[in-house]
Motif scaffolding. Structure first.
Motif, PDB file in Angstrom:
ATOM      1  N   THR A   4       0.675  -0.638   0.147  1.00  0.00           N
ATOM      2  CA  THR A   4      -0.032  -0.128  -0.546  1.00  0.00           C
ATOM      3  C   THR A   4       0.807   1.114   0.041  1.00  0.00           C
ATOM      4  O   THR A   4       0.674   1.826  -1.124  1.00  0.00           O
ATOM      5  CB  THR A   4      -1.070   0.367   0.894  1.00  0.00           C
TER       6      THR A   4
ATOM      7  N   THR B  46     -10.988   0.481   1.067  1.00  0.00           N
ATOM      8  CA  THR B  46      -9.434   0.154   2.306  1.00  0.00           C
ATOM      9  C   THR B  46      -9.750  -0.609   3.034  1.00  0.00           C
ATOM     10  O   THR B  46     -10.919  -0.775   3.450  1.00  0.00           O
ATOM     11  CB  THR B  46      -9.621   1.651   2.351  1.00  0.00           C
TER      12      THR B  46
ATOM     13  N   GLN C  82      -9.855  -1.521   6.596  1.00  0.00           N
ATOM     14  CA  GLN C  82     -10.037  -1.796   8.046  1.00  0.00           C
ATOM     15  C   GLN C  82      -9.796  -2.698   8.498  1.00  0.00           C
ATOM     16  O   GLN C  82     -10.623  -2.757   9.369  1.00  0.00           O
ATOM     17  CB  GLN C  82     -10.694   0.051   8.562  1.00  0.00           C
TER      18      GLN C  82
ATOM     19  N   ASP D  66      -4.227  -0.735  11.376  1.00  0.00           N
ATOM     20  CA  ASP D  66      -3.821   0.270  10.261  1.00  0.00           C
ATOM     21  C   ASP D  66      -4.402  -0.672   8.773  1.00  0.00           C
ATOM     22  O   ASP D  66      -4.730  -1.466   8.249  1.00  0.00           O
ATOM     23  CB  ASP D  66      -2.524  -1.023  10.032  1.00  0.00           C
ATOM     24  N   PRO D  67      -4.862   0.410   8.157  1.00  0.00           N
ATOM     25  CA  PRO D  67      -5.657   0.267   6.529  1.00  0.00           C
ATOM     26  C   PRO D  67      -4.630  -0.438   5.265  1.00  0.00           C
ATOM     27  O   PRO D  67      -3.567  -0.007   5.145  1.00  0.00           O
ATOM     28  CB  PRO D  67      -5.871   1.931   6.245  1.00  0.00           C
ATOM     29  N   TYR D  68      -5.334  -0.607   4.623  1.00  0.00           N
ATOM     30  CA  TYR D  68      -4.092  -1.094   3.501  1.00  0.00           C
ATOM     31  C   TYR D  68      -5.473  -1.273   2.254  1.00  0.00           C
ATOM     32  O   TYR D  68      -6.756  -1.325   2.601  1.00  0.00           O
ATOM     33  CB  TYR D  68      -3.851  -2.202   3.397  1.00  0.00           C
ATOM     34  N   VAL D  69      -5.334  -1.251   0.892  1.00  0.00           N
ATOM     35  CA  VAL D  69      -6.074  -1.120  -0.547  1.00  0.00           C
ATOM     36  C   VAL D  69      -6.143  -2.756  -0.764  1.00  0.00           C
ATOM     37  O   VAL D  69      -5.416  -2.871  -0.964  1.00  0.00           O
ATOM     38  CB  VAL D  69      -5.477   0.098  -1.102  1.00  0.00           C
TER      39      VAL D  69
ATOM     40  N   LEU E  62     -10.408   5.583  -1.029  1.00  0.00           N
ATOM     41  CA  LEU E  62      -8.589   5.074  -0.580  1.00  0.00           C
ATOM     42  C   LEU E  62      -9.085   5.821   0.150  1.00  0.00           C
ATOM     43  O   LEU E  62      -8.898   6.466   0.989  1.00  0.00           O
ATOM     44  CB  LEU E  62      -7.695   5.266  -1.965  1.00  0.00           C
ATOM     45  N   PRO E  63      -7.636   5.400   0.836  1.00  0.00           N
ATOM     46  CA  PRO E  63      -7.330   6.780   2.617  1.00  0.00           C
ATOM     47  C   PRO E  63      -6.668   7.779   2.293  1.00  0.00           C
ATOM     48  O   PRO E  63      -6.194   7.456   0.706  1.00  0.00           O
ATOM     49  CB  PRO E  63      -6.119   5.648   3.182  1.00  0.00           C
ATOM     50  N   ALA E  64      -6.954   8.478   2.628  1.00  0.00           N
ATOM     51  CA  ALA E  64      -6.909  10.239   2.495  1.00  0.00           C
ATOM     52  C   ALA E  64      -5.167   9.988   2.619  1.00  0.00           C
ATOM     53  O   ALA E  64      -5.051   9.284   3.046  1.00  0.00           O
ATOM     54  CB  ALA E  64      -7.505  10.710   3.397  1.00  0.00           C
TER      55      ALA E  64
END
Length: 113
Positions: free
Chosen positions: A18, A79, A81, A86-89, A111-113
């Motif tokens: 990511t 994403t 969560q 810890d986020p991943y795409v 997607l995460p900001a």
């Protein structure tokens, strides 16, 4: 290696991927882009040329290569969560699969900001 340590290693790889390319799906195995974890592959190529296919009975997706071992090319659209924050795409297919398999986490559009 135990299943938990394998899962942890794959999760760590997804987090690193990511960071490296936030526009691509980061899960290290391939799924049907429309149905998630429904792929099968042949051990050897056959005369019809199809080596991988989706097992969903409404799907006609086939690939002329071993898609299970192919590099991921789908764009990230969701994403994950995870329960530890810890986020991943991931792509659409992995988000679909994650919704049925993860606990204490969410598959969120975007997607995460």
């Amino acid at each position: 290696m135990s299943i938990d340590s394998v899962t942890a290693a794959l999760y760590a790889q997804a987090l690193q991927s990511t960071v490296a390319d936030p526009s691509r799906c980061t899960v290290p195995w391939v799924v049907c882009p429309e149905h998630g974890g429904t792929l099968k592959a042949r051990a050897q190529a056959t005369a019809d040329g199809f080596d991988s296919w989706c097992t969903d009975f409404t799907c006609f997706n086939v690939w002329p290569h071993d898609r299970l071992d192919a590099a991921r090319t789908e764009p990230a659209t969701h994403t994950i969560q995870a329960d530890n924050g810890d986020p991943y795409v991931v792509c659409d297919g992995h988000a679909l699969t994650a919704r049925t398999q993860i606990t204490d986490g969410q598959a969120l559009p975007g997607l995460p900001a």
